[in-house]
Write a protein that holds these residues in place. Structure first.
Motif, PDB file in Angstrom:
ATOM      1  N   SER A 247       0.812  -1.212   0.000  1.00 39.60           N
ATOM      2  CA  SER A 247       0.000   0.000   0.000  1.00 39.60           C
ATOM      3  C   SER A 247       0.849   1.267   0.000  1.00 39.60           C
ATOM      4  O   SER A 247       0.298   2.367   0.077  1.00 39.60           O
ATOM      5  CB  SER A 247      -0.934   0.018   1.218  1.00 39.60           C
ATOM      6  OG  SER A 247      -0.193  -0.016   2.426  1.00 39.60           O
TER       7      SER A 247
ATOM      8  N   TYR B 220      -7.001  -4.085  -4.408  1.00 36.01           N
ATOM      9  CA  TYR B 220      -7.928  -3.505  -3.437  1.00 36.01           C
ATOM     10  C   TYR B 220      -9.185  -2.941  -4.093  1.00 36.01           C
ATOM     11  O   TYR B 220     -10.004  -2.323  -3.415  1.00 36.01           O
ATOM     12  CB  TYR B 220      -7.227  -2.383  -2.657  1.00 36.01           C
ATOM     13  CG  TYR B 220      -6.002  -2.852  -1.898  1.00 36.01           C
ATOM     14  CD1 TYR B 220      -6.127  -3.555  -0.709  1.00 36.01           C
ATOM     15  CD2 TYR B 220      -4.715  -2.610  -2.371  1.00 36.01           C
ATOM     16  CE1 TYR B 220      -5.010  -3.998  -0.006  1.00 36.01           C
ATOM     17  CE2 TYR B 220      -3.594  -3.046  -1.680  1.00 36.01           C
ATOM     18  CZ  TYR B 220      -3.751  -3.734  -0.497  1.00 36.01           C
ATOM     19  OH  TYR B 220      -2.637  -4.173   0.189  1.00 36.01           O
TER      20      TYR B 220
ATOM     21  N   LEU C 199      -8.484   0.293   0.852  1.00 32.27           N
ATOM     22  CA  LEU C 199      -7.136   0.004   1.342  1.00 32.27           C
ATOM     23  C   LEU C 199      -7.138  -0.516   2.772  1.00 32.27           C
ATOM     24  O   LEU C 199      -6.079  -0.801   3.338  1.00 32.27           O
ATOM     25  CB  LEU C 199      -6.268   1.272   1.266  1.00 32.27           C
ATOM     26  CG  LEU C 199      -5.963   1.798  -0.140  1.00 32.27           C
ATOM     27  CD1 LEU C 199      -5.167   3.096  -0.057  1.00 32.27           C
ATOM     28  CD2 LEU C 199      -5.201   0.760  -0.957  1.00 32.27           C
TER      29      LEU C 199
END
Length: 408
Positions: free
Chosen positions: A58, A153, A204
């Protein structure tokens, strides 16, 4: 030597077989202890791998940014500052100087896997009467999605974007009452506003990121933020994620830029990991101590119960060394057999817990990875613990006087 080995092993196995109840209890205790060590070690390793993977997928592992602007005081020719107080300037959105050259040099490094230019800045997203402050991240999807895996995601729509498309977070979409295909008017602090179509919605797993982060094409962000041909950051992934800070320092020392690694920007994460590792180590130490005391207690009782047998063995010519080794072998056998049973018990508990433990979104809590080296190390630790635990009762048995032992 061969004759001694035969005697010691036969006598040790016979002593263990005759005390079946004691042997069974201590084997159960060792199995539970080793099972706890195997279960805790494998689960914590899986949790750490899962957390680390979430952090690394991420955000970039290293981010190159322009040097911060600093105020330089005016000085007289004699070298005396004109003003005693120098005000810190505000930080503007700047492009990395000669970022194409830096990008090429990063991609040529053997310790760099992927490098991608990005443009980021703040803007206002407006839909009808609703408006929200957002962060714009402009990127080239084919490179950037290998660093930050946004496609993994996506919960609605797709991650493919064109020059008039935008990807938004789940919470931002809910706040604006928007869905796939809706239009957003994006108004930057400096530059021209633009109407973009929501192409995909991502989650996320972080409310703050879902409310603020948006992703557009690189040229779209350059146009919105007034940085035509510029790049505010260069995002990088490296071959060794735990060497990211060292690589970042090397980049910063060789180029006129600042380089921040994920290790530096996630200091709290590493503090939590270190605390978890310390807790795991303490658990293993105390479990190993309990196993050692259990083995020692059983062997001490065995010495007391078999003092006459030991005296007879000594009277028949067995040396102190042979008696010593006999009880050390018993401790090693108990530790080894208990570790085998404990490894099976720990692995079974791990499989069951993995099947039922789930996160809030229904995904697995941790990846099920059973490392064979964990079982080998557990068996070695338990066997060594058994031998060490048997040392005191073995010394006691070896020091018994044969005449007093037979009389007593």
């Amino acid at each position: 030597m061969k004759r001694w080995l035969t005697f010691a092993w036969i006598a040790a196995l016979r002593f263990l077989a005759e005390g079946r109840m004691q042997t069974g209890f201590i084997l159960s205790g060792i199995a539970i202890g080793v099972g706890v060590i195997v279960f805790m070690s494998a689960m914590l390793s899986g949790l750490q791998a899962n957390f680390t993977n979430r952090v690394l997928t991420s955000q970039p592992q290293i981010q190159i940014v322009p040097p911060k602007e600093v105020a330089r005081p005016l000085r007289w020719d004699l070298g005396v500052a004109e003003a005693a107080v120098v005000q810190q300037p505000t930080q503007r959105v700047l492009s990395v100087d000669q970022w194409q050259t830096i990008l090429a040099s990063m991609r040529a490094r053997p310790d760099v896997v992927t490098a991608a230019p990005t443009v980021s800045g703040s803007a206002l997203a407006v839909r009808g009467d609703a408006s929200r402050s957002i962060g714009i991240f402009g990127m080239e999807p084919e490179d950037y999605f290998r660093i930050v895996r946004i496609p993994d995601y996506i919960v609605a729509g797709v991650s493919d974007i064109g020059s008039d498309d935008i990807l938004v977070g789940l919470d931002l979409a809910n706040d604006l009452g928007a869905t796939i295909g809706d239009k957003l008017n994006v108004i930057p602090a400096a530059g021209a506003s633009r109407t973009l179509t929501i192409r995909g919605i991502f989650d996320l797993g972080n409310k703050g990121a879902n409310e603020r982060n948006t992703y557009v094409a690189l040229r779209t962000a350059q146009s919105l933020l007034g940085l035509i041909g510029g790049a505010t950051t260069i995002d990088i992934t490296v071959t060794d994620v735990y060497a990211a800070e060292t690589i970042a320092q090397d980049i910063q020392s060789s180029l006129p830029v600042e380089a921040d690694s994920w290790i530096k920007t996630n200091a709290q994460f590493f503090t939590a990991i270190n605390a978890q590792n310390l807790s795991s180590t303490l658990i293993r130490v105390f479990v190993a101590l309990s196993v050692a005391f259990g083995i020692a207690a059983v062997l001490v009782v065995s010495v007391l119960q078999r003092s006459k047998d030991i005296g007879i063995l000594r009277a028949m010519g067995s040396s102190r060394g042979q008696i010593l080794r006999l009880f050390l072998i018993q401790g090693g056998i108990l530790g080894f057999l208990g570790s085998l049973a404990g490894s099976v018990l720990g692995a079974a508990a791990l499989v069951v817990w993995h099947a039922y433990a789930r996160q809030a979104n229904g995904t697995e809590l941790f990846p099920l990875t059973i490392d064979p080296s964990l079982f080998v190390s557990s068996a070695a630790l338990a066997t060594l613990t058994g031998v060490v635990a048997g040392l005191v009762p073995a010394l006691r048995a070896a020091r018994l006087d044969p005449v007093e032992a037979i009389r007593g």
